[in-house]
Design an enzyme around this catalytic site. Structure first.
Site, PDB file in Angstrom:
ATOM      1  N   GLY A  46      41.861  44.303  30.547  1.00 45.70           N
ATOM      2  CA  GLY A  46      41.438  43.054  29.912  1.00 45.70           C
ATOM      3  C   GLY A  46      39.960  42.846  30.148  1.00 45.70           C
ATOM      4  O   GLY A  46      39.370  43.486  31.024  1.00 45.70           O
ATOM      5  N   GLN A  51      32.296  37.799  31.284  1.00 47.56           N
ATOM      6  CA  GLN A  51      32.039  38.985  32.117  1.00 47.56           C
ATOM      7  C   GLN A  51      30.920  39.851  31.549  1.00 47.56           C
ATOM      8  O   GLN A  51      30.383  40.707  32.266  1.00 47.56           O
ATOM      9  CB  GLN A  51      33.302  39.846  32.259  1.00 47.56           C
ATOM     10  N   CYS A  94      39.719  43.121  39.348  1.00 49.77           N
ATOM     11  CA  CYS A  94      38.840  42.524  38.339  1.00 49.77           C
ATOM     12  C   CYS A  94      37.595  43.382  38.232  1.00 49.77           C
ATOM     13  O   CYS A  94      37.024  43.779  39.252  1.00 49.77           O
ATOM     14  CB  CYS A  94      38.468  41.102  38.743  1.00 49.77           C
ATOM     15  N   LEU A  95      37.169  43.655  37.010  1.00 51.97           N
ATOM     16  CA  LEU A  95      35.977  44.477  36.806  1.00 51.97           C
ATOM     17  C   LEU A  95      34.728  43.791  37.362  1.00 51.97           C
ATOM     18  O   LEU A  95      33.733  44.457  37.628  1.00 51.97           O
ATOM     19  CB  LEU A  95      35.802  44.796  35.314  1.00 51.97           C
ATOM     20  N   HIS A 136      44.753  35.812  33.693  1.00 53.34           N
ATOM     21  CA  HIS A 136      43.543  36.227  34.413  1.00 53.34           C
ATOM     22  C   HIS A 136      42.314  36.092  33.492  1.00 53.34           C
ATOM     23  O   HIS A 136      41.265  35.594  33.906  1.00 53.34           O
ATOM     24  CB  HIS A 136      43.748  37.673  34.895  1.00 53.34           C
ATOM     25  N   GLU A 137      42.474  36.496  32.221  1.00 53.76           N
ATOM     26  CA  GLU A 137      41.344  36.418  31.273  1.00 53.76           C
ATOM     27  C   GLU A 137      41.013  34.971  30.919  1.00 53.76           C
ATOM     28  O   GLU A 137      39.833  34.604  30.823  1.00 53.76           O
ATOM     29  CB  GLU A 137      41.640  37.215  29.998  1.00 53.76           C
ATOM     30  N   HIS A 140      38.892  33.399  33.448  1.00 53.88           N
ATOM     31  CA  HIS A 140      37.458  33.727  33.327  1.00 53.88           C
ATOM     32  C   HIS A 140      36.758  32.742  32.386  1.00 53.88           C
ATOM     33  O   HIS A 140      35.597  32.399  32.604  1.00 53.88           O
ATOM     34  CB  HIS A 140      37.276  35.144  32.761  1.00 53.88           C
TER      35      HIS A 140
HETATM   36  O1  GNR Z   1      41.545  45.895  34.673  1.00 55.54           O
HETATM   37  C1  GNR Z   1      42.063  44.885  35.155  1.00 55.54           C
HETATM   38  N1  GNR Z   1      43.243  45.002  35.803  1.00 55.54           N
HETATM   39  C2  GNR Z   1      43.995  43.898  36.193  1.00 55.54           C
HETATM   40  C3  GNR Z   1      45.038  44.111  37.087  1.00 55.54           C
HETATM   41  C4  GNR Z   1      45.848  43.064  37.476  1.00 55.54           C
HETATM   42  C5  GNR Z   1      45.621  41.801  36.995  1.00 55.54           C
HETATM   43  C6  GNR Z   1      44.568  41.565  36.127  1.00 55.54           C
HETATM   44  C7  GNR Z   1      43.768  42.605  35.723  1.00 55.54           C
HETATM   45  S1  GNR Z   1      42.484  42.311  34.614  1.00 55.54           S
HETATM   46  C8  GNR Z   1      41.362  43.584  35.062  1.00 55.54           C
HETATM   47  C9  GNR Z   1      40.165  43.615  34.119  1.00 55.54           C
HETATM   48  C10 GNR Z   1      39.387  42.332  34.271  1.00 55.54           C
HETATM   49  O2  GNR Z   1      38.655  42.101  35.186  1.00 55.54           O
HETATM   50  N2  GNR Z   1      39.573  41.428  33.349  1.00 55.54           N
HETATM   51  O3  GNR Z   1      38.957  40.234  33.432  1.00 55.54           O
HETATM   52 NI    NI Z   2      38.657  39.917  35.589  1.00 55.78          NI
END
Ligand code: GNR
Ligand code: NI
Length: 176
Positions: A46, A51, A94-95, A136-137, A140
């Site tokens: 995601g 980001q 999270c990236l 999660h997105e 953000h």
């Molecule tokens: O790549 C991602 N893996 C992930 C693993 C578990 C829960 C959420 C994520 S999202 C993350 C990519 C990211 O930072 N998206 O904002």
């Molecule tokens: Ni993230």
């Protein structure tokens, strides 16, 4: 298409609430496509526009496994319109918090309303990893990172380590 640079915490741009998209036009479609390319390149499931330094309510997700066909979903103005009482715990990454992981508890299933790339209103029911990823997105877009769901002790430790790596990189760049 173009690959975008992914911001790493701590960064004030990751803490801001992003603005709604007025309508999904060519510019937003280009952003969505660049975000999908950036997400695949980073091997994420995601990515949210903040980001990549863009304060707009746009997210992309693809939770397909490597041995499956890609299934990118692009959303503008995503909103949770229903969530299950049932919760689940998932180890999140999270990236923008590279190499750090923690268990986060969230509703196990959600229903999302959003605008698709044709500017049409759509709904999507998600569970499992897709539900986790979309929540999660959307976080953000509200300036929330997964570490904001864990203990302040763990959060501060992660942020401190990332800050240190950032400072080292800056020092290296200055002397390069
Ligand atoms: O790549 C991602 N893996 C992930 C693993 C578990 C829960 C959420 C994520 S999202 C993350 C990519 C990211 O930072 N998206 O904002
Ligand atoms: Ni993230």
């Amino acid at each position: 298409m173009a690959k975008l640079e992914i911001l790493v915490a701590p960064d004030p741009r990751l803490k801001k609430r992003a603005l709604p998209v007025e309508r999904v036009d060519d510019d937003i479609r280009k952003l969505m496509d660049d975000m999908v390319e950036t997400m695949y390149d980073a091997r994420g499931i995601g990515l949210a526009a903040p980001q990549v330094g863009i304060s707009k309510r746009v997210i992309v997700v693809d939770v397909a496994r490597d041995d499956e066909e890609p299934q990118p979903i692009q959303m503008a103005n995503p909103e949770v319109i229903w969530e299950s009482d049932e919760e689940r715990t998932y180890e999140e990454g999270c990236l923008s918090l590279p190499e750090h992981y923690a268990e986060v508890v969230r509703p196990e299933a959600v229903k999302i309303r959003y605008l698709d790339r044709e500017n049409e209103i759509r709904t999507l029911e998600a569970d499992d990893i897709l539900a986790t990823c979309i929540q999660h997105e959307i976080d953000h877009l509200d300036g929330v990172l997964f570490v904001d769901h864990i203990s302040s002790l763990k959060r501060n430790m992660i942020i401190k380590k990332l800050q240190k790596v950032k400072k080292q990189r800056q020092a290296e760049e200055a002397t390069a």
